[in-house]
Scaffold this motif. Sequence first.
Motif, mmCIF file in Angstrom:
data_model
loop_
_atom_site.group_PDB
_atom_site.id
_atom_site.type_symbol
_atom_site.label_atom_id
_atom_site.label_comp_id
_atom_site.label_asym_id
_atom_site.label_seq_id
_atom_site.Cartn_x
_atom_site.Cartn_y
_atom_site.Cartn_z
ATOM 1 N N GLU A 61 -23.183 -36.917 -17.987
ATOM 2 C CA GLU A 61 -22.412 -36.536 -19.085
ATOM 3 C C GLU A 61 -22.580 -37.434 -20.313
ATOM 4 O O GLU A 61 -22.242 -38.776 -20.252
ATOM 5 N N PRO A 62 -23.525 -37.634 -21.338
ATOM 6 C CA PRO A 62 -23.759 -38.544 -22.123
ATOM 7 C C PRO A 62 -22.600 -38.870 -22.986
ATOM 8 O O PRO A 62 -22.240 -40.145 -23.330
ATOM 9 N N ALA A 63 -21.753 -37.995 -23.122
ATOM 10 C CA ALA A 63 -20.453 -38.406 -24.074
ATOM 11 C C ALA A 63 -19.510 -39.238 -23.136
ATOM 12 O O ALA A 63 -18.589 -39.788 -23.701
ATOM 13 N N TYR A 64 -19.747 -39.472 -21.709
ATOM 14 C CA TYR A 64 -18.811 -40.264 -20.714
ATOM 15 C C TYR A 64 -19.916 -41.019 -20.102
ATOM 16 O O TYR A 64 -19.507 -41.476 -18.773
ATOM 17 N N HIS A 65 -20.734 -41.707 -20.949
ATOM 18 C CA HIS A 65 -21.481 -42.668 -20.443
ATOM 19 C C HIS A 65 -22.218 -42.575 -19.133
ATOM 20 O O HIS A 65 -22.277 -43.256 -18.054
ATOM 21 N N GLY A 66 -22.802 -41.157 -18.937
ATOM 22 C CA GLY A 66 -23.349 -40.743 -17.841
ATOM 23 C C GLY A 66 -22.601 -40.322 -16.347
ATOM 24 O O GLY A 66 -23.111 -40.040 -15.494
ATOM 25 N N LEU A 67 -21.241 -40.330 -16.549
ATOM 26 C CA LEU A 67 -20.267 -39.591 -15.615
ATOM 27 C C LEU A 67 -20.896 -38.227 -15.135
ATOM 28 O O LEU A 67 -21.190 -37.446 -15.928
ATOM 29 N N LYS A 68 -20.889 -38.119 -14.023
ATOM 30 C CA LYS A 68 -21.089 -36.875 -13.194
ATOM 31 C C LYS A 68 -19.787 -36.182 -12.772
ATOM 32 O O LYS A 68 -19.094 -36.508 -11.971
ATOM 33 N N PHE A 69 -19.533 -34.878 -13.428
ATOM 34 C CA PHE A 69 -17.987 -34.369 -13.163
ATOM 35 C C PHE A 69 -17.943 -33.959 -11.699
ATOM 36 O O PHE A 69 -16.968 -34.259 -11.090
ATOM 37 N N HIS A 70 -18.945 -33.538 -11.193
ATOM 38 C CA HIS A 70 -18.774 -32.786 -9.650
ATOM 39 C C HIS A 70 -18.493 -34.065 -8.900
ATOM 40 O O HIS A 70 -17.970 -34.203 -7.971
ATOM 41 N N GLU A 71 -19.664 -35.092 -9.138
ATOM 42 C CA GLU A 71 -19.525 -36.241 -8.413
ATOM 43 C C GLU A 71 -18.180 -37.125 -8.274
ATOM 44 O O GLU A 71 -17.797 -37.583 -7.265
ATOM 45 N N THR A 72 -17.746 -37.179 -9.579
ATOM 46 C CA THR A 72 -16.592 -37.978 -9.589
ATOM 47 C C THR A 72 -15.322 -37.137 -9.345
ATOM 48 O O THR A 72 -14.201 -37.896 -8.653
ATOM 49 N N PHE A 73 -15.144 -35.707 -9.703
ATOM 50 C CA PHE A 73 -13.853 -35.303 -9.562
ATOM 51 C C PHE A 73 -13.837 -34.321 -8.313
ATOM 52 O O PHE A 73 -12.809 -33.669 -8.338
ATOM 53 N N GLY A 74 -14.974 -34.144 -7.799
ATOM 54 C CA GLY A 74 -15.003 -33.156 -6.693
ATOM 55 C C GLY A 74 -14.490 -31.664 -6.885
ATOM 56 O O GLY A 74 -14.922 -31.061 -7.673
ATOM 57 N N PRO A 75 -13.499 -31.327 -6.053
ATOM 58 C CA PRO A 75 -12.840 -29.898 -6.384
ATOM 59 C C PRO A 75 -12.371 -29.628 -7.754
ATOM 60 O O PRO A 75 -12.244 -28.390 -8.026
ATOM 61 N N LEU A 76 -11.884 -30.623 -8.714
ATOM 62 C CA LEU A 76 -11.220 -30.633 -9.668
ATOM 63 C C LEU A 76 -12.628 -30.678 -10.971
ATOM 64 O O LEU A 76 -12.111 -30.730 -11.940
#
Length: 428
Positions: free
Chosen positions: A242-257
């Motif tokens: 996600e470009p708006a969060y410096h490349g953070l990947k939501f599924h990888e980072t937050f899993g089920p959430l």
Amino acid sequence: MSRSYGFDTLQIHAGARPDPATGARQVPIYQTTAYVFRDADHAAALFNLQEVGYIYSRLTNPTVAVLGERIATLEGGVGAVCCSSGHAAQIMALFPLMGPGCNLIASTRLYGGTVTQFSQTIKRFGWSAKFVDFDDLDALAAAIDGNTRAIFCESIANPGGYITDIRAVADVADRAGLPLIVDNTSATPWLCRPIDLGATLVVHSTTKYLTGNGTVTGGAIVDSGKFDWSASGKFPSLSAPEPAYHGLKFHETFGPLAFTFHSIAIGLRDLGMTMNPQGAHYTLMGIETLSLRMQRHVENARKVAEWLENDPRVEHVTYAGLPSSPYYERGKRVCPKGAGALFTFAVRGGYQACVKLVDSLELFSHVANLGDTRSLIIHSASTTHRQLTPEQQKAAGAAPNVVRVSIGIEDADDIIADLDQALAKATA
């Protein structure tokens, strides 16, 4: 909570504790737009999604957060996001999944406003919808193509009270690797828990039965936490950087959430479909009596539907709680506590008789709403479904000779007496 509690306990306590500062027993209304950061590092951690907390009430608010946790708990989800209306919840649910050129498969049996939103409005985003009779599972499977990103239905469909075979539809969605979104507004989690039947996401118009008193609008999206957003590459909003969060990947980072966090950090941030804290407070108070109200709604609806079915001035009744309904057995599986309190009936005399009926009622309120403690009625073909073609109206269960009723919690004999006198005038 520390143990597994029953529904009646959770509807009162889930997500809330006495206020630590004052000891207030009821959830306070946090009527504030912003929240003071402890220091610069704290602020940076919140904005980087490295720490959970409150930044600005467009994103999160403590009162609204309690409501989200309570609804998620009752639905058996891992998280929920509350927003400004049921229609907002539908767009919020689709927002992380769709993109230009993508489509969803929707049931033909949907609320008229949803049909309009899906057939017209979402085209402005470059999305599209295919409408299919979900009783035909082969047709549902055949409608899915490489650009399909979601399947959408209602547990108890508005207006006719049709009940979807959620488990069967979920099996089709699973085989296609697609999320199933179920609108559970008419059933509420007391009658049906779509996640237990295989749904990925559940949406609500909290305006209706969850609040139950006709005071505020609101919506909610509940995340099951069970879908693998990274498996197919079809959901880059959740799986890709996600470009708006410096490349953070939501599924990888937050899993089920992942879906829940994305809906707050991106959806509410950019779409701004925010629920206000006073609205959340009203809904929290309503949910405290949800099971009690729904039990009475169902009892009354069954009595009224049985009376209408035996009245010669009525052509047919669509209530799935009647043994004569083609959805009676399905209803017992999907909604074992009852088929809800929303249904339609056809009046002999057609369109004009329906209009006369609505105008002659005294106890019923003629409103474009459902799920109130009061009994409500509307002639869908001339109001909520008037934008649809005659074919679409019929498919949605809103033909010109049909009225929709939402049976309240008044004395059932009084409800029947009001219908009796109005039918006498309408069919004279």
